[in-house]
Write a protein that holds these residues in place. Structure first.
Motif, PDB file in Angstrom:
ATOM      1  N   TYR A  62     -13.541 -11.795 -30.244  1.00  9.79           N
ATOM      2  CA  TYR A  62     -14.430 -11.764 -29.083  1.00  9.79           C
ATOM      3  C   TYR A  62     -15.339 -10.536 -29.110  1.00  9.79           C
ATOM      4  O   TYR A  62     -14.940  -9.465 -29.563  1.00  9.79           O
ATOM      5  CB  TYR A  62     -13.604 -11.771 -27.794  1.00  9.79           C
ATOM      6  CG  TYR A  62     -12.762 -13.018 -27.640  1.00  9.79           C
ATOM      7  CD1 TYR A  62     -13.289 -14.165 -27.047  1.00  9.79           C
ATOM      8  CD2 TYR A  62     -11.447 -13.061 -28.109  1.00  9.79           C
ATOM      9  CE1 TYR A  62     -12.533 -15.320 -26.918  1.00  9.79           C
ATOM     10  CE2 TYR A  62     -10.688 -14.211 -27.985  1.00  9.79           C
ATOM     11  CZ  TYR A  62     -11.229 -15.330 -27.385  1.00  9.79           C
ATOM     12  OH  TYR A  62     -10.482 -16.482 -27.280  1.00  9.79           O
ATOM     13  N   PHE A  63     -16.555 -10.722 -28.583  1.00  6.10           N
ATOM     14  CA  PHE A  63     -17.540  -9.651 -28.531  1.00  6.10           C
ATOM     15  C   PHE A  63     -17.886  -9.316 -27.078  1.00  6.10           C
ATOM     16  O   PHE A  63     -17.718 -10.162 -26.194  1.00  6.10           O
ATOM     17  CB  PHE A  63     -18.818 -10.074 -29.273  1.00  6.10           C
ATOM     18  CG  PHE A  63     -18.581 -10.498 -30.694  1.00  6.10           C
ATOM     19  CD1 PHE A  63     -18.028  -9.631 -31.607  1.00  6.10           C
ATOM     20  CD2 PHE A  63     -18.908 -11.788 -31.105  1.00  6.10           C
ATOM     21  CE1 PHE A  63     -17.811 -10.031 -32.921  1.00  6.10           C
ATOM     22  CE2 PHE A  63     -18.697 -12.197 -32.407  1.00  6.10           C
ATOM     23  CZ  PHE A  63     -18.139 -11.310 -33.321  1.00  6.10           C
ATOM     24  N   PRO A  64     -18.396  -8.108 -26.841  1.00  2.00           N
ATOM     25  CA  PRO A  64     -18.757  -7.718 -25.467  1.00  2.00           C
ATOM     26  C   PRO A  64     -19.926  -8.506 -24.890  1.00  2.00           C
ATOM     27  O   PRO A  64     -20.239  -8.383 -23.711  1.00  2.00           O
ATOM     28  CB  PRO A  64     -19.115  -6.221 -25.610  1.00  2.00           C
ATOM     29  CG  PRO A  64     -19.415  -6.029 -27.055  1.00  2.00           C
ATOM     30  CD  PRO A  64     -18.559  -6.997 -27.791  1.00  2.00           C
ATOM     31  N   THR A  65     -20.580  -9.324 -25.712  1.00  6.03           N
ATOM     32  CA  THR A  65     -21.707 -10.144 -25.257  1.00  6.03           C
ATOM     33  C   THR A  65     -21.235 -11.522 -24.776  1.00  6.03           C
ATOM     34  O   THR A  65     -22.039 -12.439 -24.639  1.00  6.03           O
ATOM     35  CB  THR A  65     -22.714 -10.324 -26.416  1.00  6.03           C
ATOM     36  OG1 THR A  65     -21.986 -10.760 -27.575  1.00  6.03           O
ATOM     37  CG2 THR A  65     -23.458  -9.037 -26.694  1.00  6.03           C
ATOM     38  N   ASN A  66     -19.933 -11.654 -24.544  1.00  2.00           N
ATOM     39  CA  ASN A  66     -19.338 -12.919 -24.106  1.00  2.00           C
ATOM     40  C   ASN A  66     -19.485 -14.016 -25.171  1.00  2.00           C
ATOM     41  O   ASN A  66     -19.645 -15.194 -24.854  1.00  2.00           O
ATOM     42  CB  ASN A  66     -19.949 -13.369 -22.770  1.00  2.00           C
ATOM     43  CG  ASN A  66     -19.041 -14.350 -22.030  1.00  2.00           C
ATOM     44  OD1 ASN A  66     -17.822 -14.284 -22.172  1.00  2.00           O
ATOM     45  ND2 ASN A  66     -19.625 -15.251 -21.276  1.00  2.00           N
ATOM     46  N   ASN A  95     -20.561 -17.943 -31.055  1.00  5.95           N
ATOM     47  CA  ASN A  95     -21.794 -17.435 -31.625  1.00  5.95           C
ATOM     48  C   ASN A  95     -21.687 -15.927 -31.727  1.00  5.95           C
ATOM     49  O   ASN A  95     -20.777 -15.334 -31.144  1.00  5.95           O
ATOM     50  CB  ASN A  95     -22.983 -17.822 -30.738  1.00  5.95           C
ATOM     51  CG  ASN A  95     -24.243 -18.044 -31.551  1.00  5.95           C
ATOM     52  OD1 ASN A  95     -24.488 -17.356 -32.540  1.00  5.95           O
ATOM     53  ND2 ASN A  95     -25.049 -19.014 -31.153  1.00  5.95           N
ATOM     54  N   MET A  96     -22.593 -15.294 -32.456  1.00  8.53           N
ATOM     55  CA  MET A  96     -22.617 -13.832 -32.484  1.00  8.53           C
ATOM     56  C   MET A  96     -24.047 -13.291 -32.554  1.00  8.53           C
ATOM     57  O   MET A  96     -24.258 -12.123 -32.837  1.00  8.53           O
ATOM     58  CB  MET A  96     -21.783 -13.297 -33.664  1.00  8.53           C
ATOM     59  CG  MET A  96     -22.294 -13.621 -35.028  1.00  8.53           C
ATOM     60  SD  MET A  96     -21.215 -13.010 -36.372  1.00  8.53           S
ATOM     61  CE  MET A  96     -21.099 -11.276 -36.025  1.00  8.53           C
ATOM     62  N   ASP A 131     -28.062  -8.939 -31.909  1.00 10.59           N
ATOM     63  CA  ASP A 131     -29.226  -8.391 -31.199  1.00 10.59           C
ATOM     64  C   ASP A 131     -28.898  -7.035 -30.585  1.00 10.59           C
ATOM     65  O   ASP A 131     -29.694  -6.090 -30.661  1.00 10.59           O
ATOM     66  CB  ASP A 131     -29.683  -9.356 -30.094  1.00 10.59           C
ATOM     67  CG  ASP A 131     -30.387 -10.584 -30.629  1.00 10.59           C
ATOM     68  OD1 ASP A 131     -30.870 -10.542 -31.776  1.00 10.59           O
ATOM     69  OD2 ASP A 131     -30.449 -11.597 -29.898  1.00 10.59           O
ATOM     70  N   LEU A 132     -27.728  -6.954 -29.980  1.00  6.67           N
ATOM     71  CA  LEU A 132     -27.270  -5.706 -29.357  1.00  6.67           C
ATOM     72  C   LEU A 132     -27.125  -4.608 -30.406  1.00  6.67           C
ATOM     73  O   LEU A 132     -27.526  -3.457 -30.191  1.00  6.67           O
ATOM     74  CB  LEU A 132     -25.936  -5.951 -28.641  1.00  6.67           C
ATOM     75  CG  LEU A 132     -25.357  -4.793 -27.827  1.00  6.67           C
ATOM     76  CD1 LEU A 132     -26.238  -4.501 -26.623  1.00  6.67           C
ATOM     77  CD2 LEU A 132     -23.934  -5.127 -27.375  1.00  6.67           C
ATOM     78  N   LYS A 183     -32.039   0.596 -33.798  1.00  9.25           N
ATOM     79  CA  LYS A 183     -33.424   1.021 -33.571  1.00  9.25           C
ATOM     80  C   LYS A 183     -33.469   2.372 -32.867  1.00  9.25           C
ATOM     81  O   LYS A 183     -34.366   3.185 -33.119  1.00  9.25           O
ATOM     82  CB  LYS A 183     -34.175  -0.034 -32.751  1.00  9.25           C
ATOM     83  CG  LYS A 183     -34.565  -1.260 -33.572  1.00  9.25           C
ATOM     84  CD  LYS A 183     -35.293  -2.298 -32.733  1.00  9.25           C
ATOM     85  CE  LYS A 183     -35.716  -3.485 -33.581  1.00  9.25           C
ATOM     86  NZ  LYS A 183     -36.356  -4.549 -32.767  1.00  9.25           N
ATOM     87  N   LYS A 184     -32.489   2.624 -32.007  1.00 10.40           N
ATOM     88  CA  LYS A 184     -32.392   3.927 -31.331  1.00 10.40           C
ATOM     89  C   LYS A 184     -32.174   5.048 -32.339  1.00 10.40           C
ATOM     90  O   LYS A 184     -32.606   6.176 -32.153  1.00 10.40           O
ATOM     91  CB  LYS A 184     -31.246   3.927 -30.314  1.00 10.40           C
ATOM     92  CG  LYS A 184     -31.480   3.092 -29.085  1.00 10.40           C
ATOM     93  CD  LYS A 184     -30.269   3.143 -28.170  1.00 10.40           C
ATOM     94  CE  LYS A 184     -30.421   2.220 -26.975  1.00 10.40           C
ATOM     95  NZ  LYS A 184     -29.194   2.210 -26.137  1.00 10.40           N
TER      96      LYS A 184
END
Length: 219
Positions: free
Chosen positions: A65-69, A8-9, A14-15, A21-22
């Motif tokens: 792979y993403f840092p969100t596992n 999934n991503m 979301d991240l 948004k910042k």
């Protein structure tokens, strides 16, 4: 390569949305919402890519792979890539040492498969295609081996001092060799996220891809 289970991503998106948004980047926040919708929509379909004209017999799947596992897979039609570039001379020559340096990240991530192939290769075999097929995967700025791991092992075991012959292509030039619409959607999302990141981190001009240009939509 054997296709790993599709991950999934959404958490990764979301991240990314939180980060935009910042920066008060309202347009990018809207785009990321579109990416979520496109990802979810095409994940539940099995339709071919609108720009793919091949019949998949020989594919290569890479897992990212993403840092969100989380992780996603992308598959390319290897036969179609070879046929597409057969009329051009794309052959390059490089030493085994330099080849392993350039593709070190991909070789490391494929180490289980490389070890299995190493143990199974006992001599040099004829191959359908001569060159090892490699690409620069633009969305993640990575060098990947799409086809030719057996040929690489043959060089490593039996032809260490010979120059490796390989083709090195840009992933943008083989988007029409991605068989499924879902994988094409993922490619475009990964590319556009990379463009957004470069825009804010390195102040580079942004060149995002449009889904509709490739025949993709929510309807």
């Amino acid at each position: 390569k054997i296709r790993k289970g599709e991950g999934n991503m959404i958490k990764y998106l979301d991240l990314f949305e939180k980060d935009m948004k910042k920066h008060n980047a309202d347009y990018f926040v809207e785009q990321i919402q579109l990416y979520k919708n496109m990802y979810t929509h095409y994940k539940n379909t099995s339709c071919p890519s609108p720009i793919y004209t091949g019949i998949l017999n020989h594919g290569d799947t890479h897992c990212f792979y993403f840092p969100t596992n989380e992780n996603v897979n992308l598959t390319w039609d290897v036969d179609l890539i070879y046929k597409k570039f057969l009329k051009f001379n794309t052959t390059r020559y490089i030493s085994l040492k330099d080849f392993e340096k350039i593709f070190s990240s991909d070789l490391k991530e494929s180490q289980e498969e490389i070890k299995r192939i190493y143990n199974s290769v006992k001599n040099i075999f004829p191959h359908t295609y001569n060159n090892i097929l490699t690409i620069f995967f633009k969305p993640m700025h990575k060098n990947l081996i799409l086809d030719g791991r057996h040929r690489y092992i043959e060089f490593k075991k039996f032809k260490k001092n010979q120059l490796i012959n390989f083709s090195y292509l840009n992933s943008e030039d083989i988007m029409d060799c991605i068989p499924t619409a879902f994988d094409l959607v993922k490619y475009i999302i990964l590319n556009n996220l990379s463009e957004m990141k470069s825009f804010y981190d390195q102040k580079k001009n942004i060149e995002t891809m449009n889904f509709e240009f490739y025949g993709l939509s929510l309807f």
